[in-house]
Structure formats: structure tokens, C-alpha cells
Scaffold this motif. Sequence first.
Motif, PDB file in Angstrom:
ATOM      1  N   LYS A 118       0.829  -1.201   0.000  1.00 22.30           N
ATOM      2  CA  LYS A 118       0.000   0.000   0.000  1.00 22.30           C
ATOM      3  C   LYS A 118       0.867   1.256   0.000  1.00 22.30           C
ATOM      4  O   LYS A 118       0.632   2.191  -0.770  1.00 22.30           O
ATOM      5  CB  LYS A 118      -0.925   0.002   1.223  1.00 22.30           C
ATOM      6  CG  LYS A 118      -2.068  -0.984   1.146  1.00 22.30           C
ATOM      7  CD  LYS A 118      -2.933  -0.914   2.389  1.00 22.30           C
ATOM      8  CE  LYS A 118      -4.087  -1.909   2.311  1.00 22.30           C
ATOM      9  NZ  LYS A 118      -4.940  -1.876   3.537  1.00 22.30           N
ATOM     10  N   GLY A 119       1.880   1.264   0.882  1.00 22.37           N
ATOM     11  CA  GLY A 119       2.766   2.409   0.908  1.00 22.37           C
ATOM     12  C   GLY A 119       3.535   2.575  -0.388  1.00 22.37           C
ATOM     13  O   GLY A 119       3.733   3.703  -0.869  1.00 22.37           O
ATOM     14  N   VAL A 154      -7.328   0.440 -11.956  1.00 23.67           N
ATOM     15  CA  VAL A 154      -8.170  -0.408 -11.091  1.00 23.67           C
ATOM     16  C   VAL A 154      -8.327   0.138  -9.677  1.00 23.67           C
ATOM     17  O   VAL A 154      -9.041  -0.459  -8.874  1.00 23.67           O
ATOM     18  CB  VAL A 154      -7.591  -1.842 -11.027  1.00 23.67           C
ATOM     19  CG1 VAL A 154      -7.523  -2.462 -12.406  1.00 23.67           C
ATOM     20  CG2 VAL A 154      -6.221  -1.861 -10.354  1.00 23.67           C
ATOM     21  N   GLY A 155      -7.678   1.245  -9.349  1.00 23.29           N
ATOM     22  CA  GLY A 155      -7.775   1.765  -7.983  1.00 23.29           C
ATOM     23  C   GLY A 155      -6.600   1.331  -7.133  1.00 23.29           C
ATOM     24  O   GLY A 155      -5.951   0.314  -7.408  1.00 23.29           O
ATOM     25  N   TRP A 156      -6.339   2.071  -6.063  1.00 24.92           N
ATOM     26  CA  TRP A 156      -5.121   1.818  -5.277  1.00 24.92           C
ATOM     27  C   TRP A 156      -5.205   0.543  -4.452  1.00 24.92           C
ATOM     28  O   TRP A 156      -4.186  -0.086  -4.168  1.00 24.92           O
ATOM     29  CB  TRP A 156      -4.820   3.018  -4.382  1.00 24.92           C
ATOM     30  CG  TRP A 156      -5.753   3.182  -3.205  1.00 24.92           C
ATOM     31  CD1 TRP A 156      -6.899   3.905  -3.158  1.00 24.92           C
ATOM     32  CD2 TRP A 156      -5.593   2.609  -1.902  1.00 24.92           C
ATOM     33  NE1 TRP A 156      -7.482   3.817  -1.917  1.00 24.92           N
ATOM     34  CE2 TRP A 156      -6.694   3.038  -1.122  1.00 24.92           C
ATOM     35  CE3 TRP A 156      -4.648   1.786  -1.316  1.00 24.92           C
ATOM     36  CZ2 TRP A 156      -6.868   2.669   0.194  1.00 24.92           C
ATOM     37  CZ3 TRP A 156      -4.817   1.408   0.012  1.00 24.92           C
ATOM     38  CH2 TRP A 156      -5.913   1.847   0.754  1.00 24.92           C
ATOM     39  N   GLN A 157      -6.412   0.116  -4.058  1.00 25.26           N
ATOM     40  CA  GLN A 157      -6.510  -1.083  -3.222  1.00 25.26           C
ATOM     41  C   GLN A 157      -6.174  -2.348  -4.013  1.00 25.26           C
ATOM     42  O   GLN A 157      -5.391  -3.187  -3.559  1.00 25.26           O
ATOM     43  CB  GLN A 157      -7.906  -1.174  -2.614  1.00 25.26           C
ATOM     44  CG  GLN A 157      -8.178  -0.083  -1.568  1.00 25.26           C
ATOM     45  CD  GLN A 157      -9.584  -0.166  -1.013  1.00 25.26           C
ATOM     46  OE1 GLN A 157     -10.545  -0.321  -1.761  1.00 25.26           O
ATOM     47  NE2 GLN A 157      -9.714  -0.047   0.289  1.00 25.26           N
ATOM     48  N   LYS A 158      -6.758  -2.480  -5.208  1.00 28.06           N
ATOM     49  CA  LYS A 158      -6.424  -3.635  -6.043  1.00 28.06           C
ATOM     50  C   LYS A 158      -4.962  -3.562  -6.491  1.00 28.06           C
ATOM     51  O   LYS A 158      -4.290  -4.594  -6.609  1.00 28.06           O
ATOM     52  CB  LYS A 158      -7.354  -3.704  -7.248  1.00 28.06           C
ATOM     53  CG  LYS A 158      -8.792  -4.064  -6.901  1.00 28.06           C
ATOM     54  CD  LYS A 158      -9.638  -4.191  -8.150  1.00 28.06           C
ATOM     55  CE  LYS A 158     -11.068  -4.594  -7.797  1.00 28.06           C
ATOM     56  NZ  LYS A 158     -11.921  -4.697  -9.013  1.00 28.06           N
ATOM     57  N   ALA A 159      -4.497  -2.349  -6.750  1.00 30.75           N
ATOM     58  CA  ALA A 159      -3.100  -2.197  -7.145  1.00 30.75           C
ATOM     59  C   ALA A 159      -2.165  -2.623  -6.025  1.00 30.75           C
ATOM     60  O   ALA A 159      -1.102  -3.206  -6.278  1.00 30.75           O
ATOM     61  CB  ALA A 159      -2.826  -0.748  -7.544  1.00 30.75           C
ATOM     62  N   ALA A 160      -2.553  -2.372  -4.774  1.00 28.04           N
ATOM     63  CA  ALA A 160      -1.719  -2.771  -3.642  1.00 28.04           C
ATOM     64  C   ALA A 160      -1.630  -4.288  -3.535  1.00 28.04           C
ATOM     65  O   ALA A 160      -0.556  -4.848  -3.264  1.00 28.04           O
ATOM     66  CB  ALA A 160      -2.279  -2.181  -2.345  1.00 28.04           C
ATOM     67  N   VAL A 161      -2.747  -4.986  -3.752  1.00 24.62           N
ATOM     68  CA  VAL A 161      -2.723  -6.449  -3.705  1.00 24.62           C
ATOM     69  C   VAL A 161      -1.884  -7.002  -4.854  1.00 24.62           C
ATOM     70  O   VAL A 161      -1.111  -7.955  -4.685  1.00 24.62           O
ATOM     71  CB  VAL A 161      -4.153  -7.009  -3.753  1.00 24.62           C
ATOM     72  CG1 VAL A 161      -4.135  -8.533  -3.827  1.00 24.62           C
ATOM     73  CG2 VAL A 161      -4.944  -6.554  -2.537  1.00 24.62           C
ATOM     74  N   ALA A 162      -2.011  -6.386  -6.037  1.00 21.60           N
ATOM     75  CA  ALA A 162      -1.194  -6.818  -7.172  1.00 21.60           C
ATOM     76  C   ALA A 162       0.283  -6.574  -6.901  1.00 21.60           C
ATOM     77  O   ALA A 162       1.132  -7.396  -7.275  1.00 21.60           O
ATOM     78  CB  ALA A 162      -1.637  -6.078  -8.434  1.00 21.60           C
ATOM     79  N   MET A 163       0.596  -5.464  -6.252  1.00 20.33           N
ATOM     80  CA  MET A 163       1.986  -5.171  -5.904  1.00 20.33           C
ATOM     81  C   MET A 163       2.512  -6.195  -4.898  1.00 20.33           C
ATOM     82  O   MET A 163       3.660  -6.648  -4.989  1.00 20.33           O
ATOM     83  CB  MET A 163       2.074  -3.767  -5.315  1.00 20.33           C
ATOM     84  CG  MET A 163       3.477  -3.304  -4.996  1.00 20.33           C
ATOM     85  SD  MET A 163       4.395  -2.906  -6.489  1.00 20.33           S
ATOM     86  CE  MET A 163       5.850  -2.146  -5.792  1.00 20.33           C
ATOM     87  N   ALA A 164       1.675  -6.583  -3.938  1.00 15.10           N
ATOM     88  CA  ALA A 164       2.079  -7.602  -2.971  1.00 15.10           C
ATOM     89  C   ALA A 164       2.343  -8.929  -3.666  1.00 15.10           C
ATOM     90  O   ALA A 164       3.296  -9.648  -3.337  1.00 15.10           O
ATOM     91  CB  ALA A 164       1.005  -7.760  -1.894  1.00 15.10           C
ATOM     92  N   ASN A 165       1.498  -9.270  -4.643  1.00 15.79           N
ATOM     93  CA  ASN A 165       1.692 -10.497  -5.409  1.00 15.79           C
ATOM     94  C   ASN A 165       3.012 -10.431  -6.182  1.00 15.79           C
ATOM     95  O   ASN A 165       3.782 -11.406  -6.200  1.00 15.79           O
ATOM     96  CB  ASN A 165       0.513 -10.685  -6.366  1.00 15.79           C
ATOM     97  CG  ASN A 165       0.571 -11.995  -7.131  1.00 15.79           C
ATOM     98  OD1 ASN A 165       1.499 -12.236  -7.893  1.00 15.79           O
ATOM     99  ND2 ASN A 165      -0.417 -12.839  -6.921  1.00 15.79           N
ATOM    100  N   LYS A 166       3.274  -9.304  -6.822  1.00 12.67           N
ATOM    101  CA  LYS A 166       4.525  -9.148  -7.572  1.00 12.67           C
ATOM    102  C   LYS A 166       5.730  -9.252  -6.641  1.00 12.67           C
ATOM    103  O   LYS A 166       6.734  -9.905  -6.961  1.00 12.67           O
ATOM    104  CB  LYS A 166       4.535  -7.805  -8.306  1.00 12.67           C
ATOM    105  CG  LYS A 166       5.803  -7.547  -9.108  1.00 12.67           C
ATOM    106  CD  LYS A 166       5.784  -6.196  -9.766  1.00 12.67           C
ATOM    107  CE  LYS A 166       4.841  -6.168 -10.936  1.00 12.67           C
ATOM    108  NZ  LYS A 166       5.363  -6.963 -12.086  1.00 12.67           N
TER     109      LYS A 166
END
Length: 359
Positions: free
Chosen positions: A292-293, A316-328
Motif C-alpha cells: 500500500k505504501g 483499477v484503484g489503489w486497493q487492487k493495485a496494492a494487492v497486485a503489488m504484494a503479489n509481484k
Amino acid sequence: MSQALERVVRVGVDLAKQVIHVHAVSAEGQLLVNRALARERFLAWCAQLPRPCLVVMEACTGAHHWARQLRAMGLQAQLISAEFTAAYRVQGRTGKNDANDAAAICEAASRPHMRFVPVKSTAQQGLMTLHRLREGIKRDRTACINRIRGLLSEFGLVFPKSPQALREGLDEVITTQPQAVDPNGLLGLKLASRQLSGFDGQLAECDRAIGAHARDDQRARAVAQLQGIGPVSASALIAGVGDFSVFRNGPQFAAWLGLTPRQYSSGGVIRLGRITKRGDDYLRTLLIQGAKGAVLTAHKREDAISRWAVQLRERVGWQKAAVAMANKNARIVWALLWRGGRFDAEHAPLAHRLQPSLF
């Protein structure tokens, strides 16, 4: 050794505090032993098993300790997630008992596609002790802060939401002793202040120990280079996983953490839902919080991953982007710790370089 034990190739074990149930079968699947053992007799019974014999337990309290003991004896000890064994209990939900659970564990372990839980070393469990305790202290400290706010509001004293502002206001109340607070109330606030200070000291001590591990461990230093992964997350990943070779690739590691979407696909139609949230809640939470950060500050950086995060956030918005970033990040962590090398934010896989349209 009895003739029955000589033929044992696989043992399902249902662990408990005082009684341990074992279900042993032969190579043909024939039941050879089905009995309950006292805790102190379990290792002595296992010592009679032929080597290498597969002994499988559910990943529960004390399971890692027993697995280390059995591996030291030359047995092939494995841990299996409890959610994978329930489907193999032929009696269903209404037939749950120690004997049926042990049989289900033994049957689940016979499946060639079954995935096992990595056995933690004592060093890993020692580090995870600090991490688990730190999370408990954080919850207790939050509860203490909320309790103090409630007590102060009873006397008409309300402070800003910042914990630091509350500490400063509480210190002022204790020092000035306003008339609105009676002696018993003041005594209660003093006790609460000391309790809050104790939580702060314990949390700082845990942070120092975890930070020291993150600095001294080479693998933790490599992981901490990623955007969205700090010393706490890096230390937790090393302690919580340990052996990354049990995962075939990065996507499997991300799926193990519960960072991949659920599937509701049928008839060739692919339907993806929310993330599965399987695996370790603590590791997944750390990765998502750090992501998220990283997503919210990605516009301040110019590397390829940050540019990707900015584009994804807009789409897609910051929340979905944060989950995608965590996956990456989970996939990159696996690549760093299994393949070696250094983190390069500008690295792109060969397939992506050959097909730019995939971005």
C-alpha cells in the motif's frame, strides 16, 4: 520390531496434548496399526518404524517440534495443512474423532499432488516468536490506548486521535491533577500510563531484535531492497518460510500466501473473484500493508515497477493495485532467494521484452 511394523510405509498422526493417535498402513494400503499412544511413548514407538518411513502430521501446535525429532531419527516427517485433510475423512463432518483424523491424514499424504508445509527450524521458530509476540503487543497497546481514551472521556477530557497526542495529554493530566478527576480516577490513569509505557518498551525491544536479524541476515538484506518490504517484513519472510525450494516458482509461492484470486470457472468461462487468503495471514498482511505504501508513493519514483504501479492504480484503484503489488513482490522474493542475484527494479522477463503489448 514386530512383523506389522516392518511393513509400515506411511503413518498418519493426529496430535494432541496428551494422547497421540497413529494410523499406519503398508505399501498396498492395508491397515497395520490403529491405536492411541501416550505423549511420552510416541517417539519410542516411532523408533521401531523402518527407515525411510513417511510420518505425516497436521501443521498445528507442536507439529514442527515433533517433525524435527522424527527427522533426527531418520524418518521422513512431513506436515500437511488441516484444510487438505478434511476432504479425505470418509465419515464426513459428523465422524470427526482422533482415529478418523489420523486415517484422513494418512490418506491425504498418499496423494502424489499433495503439498506439504515446510518444517521450521528452531532458529525460525525463535524469530517467529518475536514476530507473533510483537503482533500481540500491538493489539494490547491499541486496546490500552482505547481504554485510556474512554476513561479520560468520563471526566470530560478528549484528546486528538494521535497516540502521541494522547500520551502528552495523559502526562499533563497526571502532572497537573485537574479538579475534574477524583483521586481514584487519577490513580487509575497512572496505572494505565505505566501499562502503556510497558507496552511501548516491549514493542521497542522486539523491534530491536527483529531489526538486528534483518541487518545481519544476507537473505533478509536482499529482500529488504524491494519497494514495500521493510526490515520487519523481510525478517518475517525468512523466518516464516525458510526453505523457498519447496515452491516450484514465484506464482506458486504467491498462491501459497493467498495472494491469487479465487476461481469460479466452468465451461471454458474464466471467472476470478477475490484473493483466496490462504496460507500465513501474518506474512500476507505484511506484504499488503507494505505494498500500500509503495503504491501510494510510486508516482515519486521513476523505475519500471513504480511506473507499472502508477498505471495500475489509475486503471483499477489503489486497493487492487496494492494487492497486485504484494503479489509481484512475493514472486520477486522467491526469485531472489531461490535463484540468487540482486534486485533490479528495471528488470523485465524475456517474454515481456519480446512482447511489449502485454503491458
